[in-house]
Design an enzyme around this catalytic site. Structure first.
Site, PDB file in Angstrom:
ATOM      1  N   HIS A 166       0.817  -1.212   0.000  1.00 32.65           N
ATOM      2  CA  HIS A 166       0.000   0.000   0.000  1.00 32.65           C
ATOM      3  C   HIS A 166       0.852   1.265   0.000  1.00 32.65           C
ATOM      4  CE1 HIS A 166       0.660  -0.488   4.429  1.00 32.65           C
ATOM      5  NE2 HIS A 166       0.710   0.839   4.383  1.00 32.65           N
ATOM      6  N   ASP A 197       0.553  -7.709   1.216  1.00 31.21           N
ATOM      7  CA  ASP A 197       0.912  -6.308   1.467  1.00 31.21           C
ATOM      8  C   ASP A 197       2.436  -6.119   1.495  1.00 31.21           C
ATOM      9  OD1 ASP A 197       0.599  -3.645   1.842  1.00 31.21           O
ATOM     10  OD2 ASP A 197      -0.284  -3.758   3.844  1.00 31.21           O
ATOM     11  N   SER A 275       5.028   2.086   8.060  1.00 35.45           N
ATOM     12  CA  SER A 275       4.697   1.009   7.135  1.00 35.45           C
ATOM     13  C   SER A 275       5.903   0.649   6.280  1.00 35.45           C
ATOM     14  CB  SER A 275       3.534   1.429   6.235  1.00 35.45           C
ATOM     15  OG  SER A 275       2.380   1.679   7.001  1.00 35.45           O
TER      16      SER A 275
END
Length: 526
Positions: A166, A197, A275
């Protein structure tokens, strides 16, 4: 009076015995072993304290005899140390210190190579800058306004960098910045794993890889193991380090990919920008990738990490096939068999355990051998419990879908099934699961068709989110939600019939448009 007259000069102060620092009691002996201190990603090995210095300090502080009277006037100067044993320690250099054994800070002057060093994995963490151009699913012929984001990543072997999927979704340009550098290097996206992911990048510029040591992956941590999350979250521009412990290991829901895979729950803070950053254990090895956190008013410090088995599956899948193929799924819908009456009705014995198949995906390879109401007893020789779990580690159990996720697309698996009180063994071929309404478009723009003023487009979760907002599960029509949650793809023949119906509808619309144009022409002529 003359006898008691005091001479001129400053009277020296007598040191108080109660305020004198007693060093010999806290000094370590020369026979003590070296102690290794590990703080996050910095390993410091302190040297043993020299006992001669402590004994000299004790001699100077405890040399006040009761009969000794202080000399009036200026205090006497101590002679300089001439022997090497009596020389005072050198002044500490700036930035060189080590923890002392008495609880304070003990400075070390000349630090030998390897005494104080930073783990090279810290230098492998990079900052990811991405420019996104998201398609407009409500108006599929357009794209939304560009926006930029920053996240974290880390270098691995083979001149590659891992980050979250993402973080580079719908990317237009991706750049990487090393720790302590002021240059941004253009990166190339090699693979994007939407389900897990994870994304893989590379940089062609050789200057980027100078001085960068790839991280090493460790084993799956146990509960209460210490973890350290490194990244570039909001709140600053430099690297950030947060620490915590492993709180839970189970099958988690991956929000970005709408799948369920193995995951770690930690209590370290994971904020926006973390992230893609690595999570290290106390040995400096990477045990996961930070990717999401739970935000709720009733919870605190709940973060999730992608573990090493999922990461290695992604890397090996890319190395084996040259591209990301995905995680296979068992194309069945099953239910638990914890009810004893249900087990008796299905013809199960007292020593038999498993799960019951409710529905089978008609388009999945499993539909050729598996049928509804079959009882799956084992998968690849591992028995399945009535609640759908299998033994994981000592004292732990996990959902049997973990065994399926360890396979690759196209692999075969042995399945033991109970059908009509008979045990059957099958070898099935695993494939990726195709949903009737896909949860993502894998970075591709939506497909559409315009005819007679009507725009036809495929229904997907991004379309529902674009049309009805984030609460599309409550705002979207019930029929669409029913297809999304419960419907399965049909056979190829049904898809062909659906295409024929669409073509028939298009022909009807074309005929109406032609009739309308003919009527308008007649009106103009008249």
């Amino acid at each position: 009076m003359s006898e008691h007259k005091r001479k001129r000069g400053r009277k020296p102060k007598i040191p108080d015995a109660e305020k004198t620092l007693d060093l010999p009691s806290t000094a370590a002996s020369a026979d003590d072993d070296d102690v290794v201190f590990s703080v996050s990603n910095v390993e410091i090995i302190p040297t043993t304290t020299n006992p001669s210095i402590s004994s000299a300090a004790a001699t100077t502080t405890n040399n006040h005899h009761p009969d000794h009277r202080p000399r009036r006037g200026r205090p006497r100067k101590h002679p300089k140390h001439e022997t090497p044993e009596e020389k005072p320690p050198p002044l500490p250099r700036a930035g060189h210190c080590r923890p002392a054994e008495n609880g304070g800070a003990d400075f070390a002057g000349d630090v030998e190579p390897g005494v104080a060093r930073v783990v090279p994995a810290m230098d492998a963490v990079v900052k990811v800058f991405c420019v996104h151009t998201e398609p407009n699913f409500s108006l599929p012929w357009q794209r939304k306004r560009q926006y930029s984001s920053s996240s974290s990543g880390f270098a691995i072997g083979g001149r590659r960098v891992l980050t979250n999927a993402h973080s580079v979704e719908h990317y237009t340009q991706v750049k990487l910045k090393k720790r302590g550098s002021d240059t941004k290097y253009l990166a190339t996206v090699l693979a994007i794993g939407t389900e897990c992911d994870i994304a893989m990048l590379t940089v062609e510029d050789d200057e980027f890889w100078e001085g960068v040591l790839p991280v090493e992956f460790g084993e799956l941590p146990a509960l209460q193991d210490a973890v350290t999350v490194v990244g570039y979250p909001i709140g600053g521009d430099t690297i950030s380090v947060t620490s915590g412990v492993v709180s839970r290991i189970e099958i988690l829901s991956y929000v970005h990919g709408s799948t369920e895979l193995l995951g770690l729950q930690i209590d370290a803070a994971i904020n926006s920008g973390n992230s893609g950053g690595p999570a290290f254990n106390d040995k400096g090895k990477c045990v996961g990738i930070a990717f999401q956190s739970l935000k709720h008013e009733d919870v605190e410090n709940i973060g999730y990490v992608i573990p090493t088995p999922v990461i290695m599956h992604f890397i090996q899948d890319y190395e084996k096939n040259g591209a990301y193929t995905g995680f296979p799924l068992l194309g069945v819908e099953w239910q638990k068999m914890e009810n004893p009456d249900l087990r008796v009705a299905m013809g199960m014995k007292a020593d038999q355990k498993g799960v019951r198949i409710r529905r089978v995906d008609p388009t999945a390879p499993e539909s050729e051998v598996l049928k509804p109401s079959d009882i799956i007893l084992s998968f690849d020789g591992i028995d399945i419990a009535n609640d759908g779990t299998v033994p994981f580690r000592h004292g732990e159990r996990i959902g049997f879908s973990y065994l399926v996720s360890q396979k690759y697309t196209g692999d075969s698996a042995a399945v033991k099934v109970l059908r009509d009180s008979k045990i059957l063994n099958f070898n099935i071929t695993l494939a990726t699961h195709r949903r009737l309404i896909p949860s993502h478009n894998k970075g591709r723009p939506p497909s559409y068709y315009i005819i007679a003023g009507f725009v036809f487009s495929t229904v997907s979760v991004p379309y529902l989110r674009s049309e009805y907002g984030k609460d599309y599960e409550y705002e979207a029509p019930v029929k669409l939600l029913d297809k999304l949650l419960y419907s399965m793809p049909q056979l190829q023949m049904s898809s062909l019939l659906w295409c024929l119906r669409c073509l028939w509808l298009i022909l009807i619309l074309d005929m109406r448009r032609l009739l309308t144009l003919r009527f308008l022409l007649l009106m103009v002529i008249l």
